[in-house]
Design a protein around this motif. Sequence first.
Motif, mmCIF file in Angstrom:
data_model
loop_
_atom_site.group_PDB
_atom_site.id
_atom_site.type_symbol
_atom_site.label_atom_id
_atom_site.label_comp_id
_atom_site.label_asym_id
_atom_site.label_seq_id
_atom_site.Cartn_x
_atom_site.Cartn_y
_atom_site.Cartn_z
ATOM 1 N N PHE A 160 -3.611 3.706 4.430
ATOM 2 C CA PHE A 160 -4.182 2.830 3.414
ATOM 3 C C PHE A 160 -4.300 1.393 3.902
ATOM 4 C CE2 PHE A 160 -4.410 5.201 -0.566
ATOM 5 C CZ PHE A 160 -3.662 6.327 -0.268
ATOM 6 N N GLY A 161 -5.347 0.711 3.407
ATOM 7 C CA GLY A 161 -5.432 -0.723 3.582
ATOM 8 C C GLY A 161 -4.452 -1.404 2.639
ATOM 9 N N TYR A 185 -10.031 4.198 -3.526
ATOM 10 C CA TYR A 185 -9.276 4.504 -4.738
ATOM 11 C C TYR A 185 -9.143 3.221 -5.546
ATOM 12 C CZ TYR A 185 -7.764 8.799 -2.401
ATOM 13 O OH TYR A 185 -7.729 10.014 -1.767
ATOM 14 N N PHE A 235 -7.931 0.310 -3.200
ATOM 15 C CA PHE A 235 -7.422 0.679 -1.882
ATOM 16 C C PHE A 235 -8.455 1.494 -1.127
ATOM 17 C CE2 PHE A 235 -3.113 -0.735 -1.777
ATOM 18 C CZ PHE A 235 -2.657 -0.699 -3.084
ATOM 19 N N ALA A 242 0.836 -1.195 0.000
ATOM 20 C CA ALA A 242 0.000 0.000 0.000
ATOM 21 C C ALA A 242 0.877 1.255 0.000
ATOM 22 C CB ALA A 242 -0.902 0.002 1.232
ATOM 23 N N PRO A 243 0.347 2.355 -0.483
ATOM 24 C CA PRO A 243 1.092 3.621 -0.398
ATOM 25 C C PRO A 243 1.329 4.007 1.063
ATOM 26 C CG PRO A 243 -0.715 3.804 -1.962
ATOM 27 C CD PRO A 243 -0.910 2.520 -1.226
ATOM 28 N N LEU A 293 -6.915 -2.822 -8.932
ATOM 29 C CA LEU A 293 -6.460 -2.932 -7.546
ATOM 30 C C LEU A 293 -7.123 -1.809 -6.762
ATOM 31 C CD1 LEU A 293 -4.596 -4.128 -5.364
ATOM 32 C CD2 LEU A 293 -2.780 -2.642 -6.239
#
Lengths: 110, 114
Positions: free
Chosen positions: B105-106, B35, B90, A41-42, B88
């Motif tokens: 974020f997950g 997102y 998030f 993840a970011p 993908l």
Amino acid sequence: QQPVQSPQAVILREGEDAVINCSSSKALYSVHWYRQKHGEAPVFLMILLKGGEQKGHDKISASFNEKKQQSSLYLTASQLSYSGTYFCGTARGGANNLFFGTGTRLTVIP
Amino acid sequence: EAQVTQNPRYLITVTGKKLTVTCSQNMNHEYMSWYRQDPGLGLRQIYYSMNVEVTDKGDVPEGYKVSRKEKRNFPLILESPSPNQTSLYFCASSSEYANTGELFFGEGSRLTVL
């Protein structure tokens, strides 16, 4: 509506420097920088809230030019651990929302 | 441990079969967002929520629904998935206003629609 990042990709050798740019066609309220390693993840790096503000930790720093509606991320003396995709996120006006750029893939090689 | 949890992490489904991707955060954050990440397009916002019962569209809301009935949960619903929703996904949350605070974020949910 997304901010524009450049370059799209860059390859560096360890110890070299890099600059990643982020620009927007709209007035900016803040600029955020995140790094995403492959398959993860970011992760938050930093936020710049005021025009002219500069921030940094370790060898990664950033600046925010509110007038030019752009920000730059500076990576100095790059390390292998800096590899990843860097995203800038911008908030426009007083909107309580964040829009991300298309990302810059940074690869650091030995 | 403070975290954002998404489920499922991986899913392969077929066109038209309704699915829900769950998102839960244990940090009492008010702001949550979804997102999608596609090659060359970066992170694009689908929906966001400022608080319970307050949601709004992001840049690419078509084909998605969300709800925020509880502060900790923000599920993403695909009523009739199509192949162009292969991506993908998030989920993210923040304790402050999204434009001034750090987003957490997950781990992401990789969805394939056949």
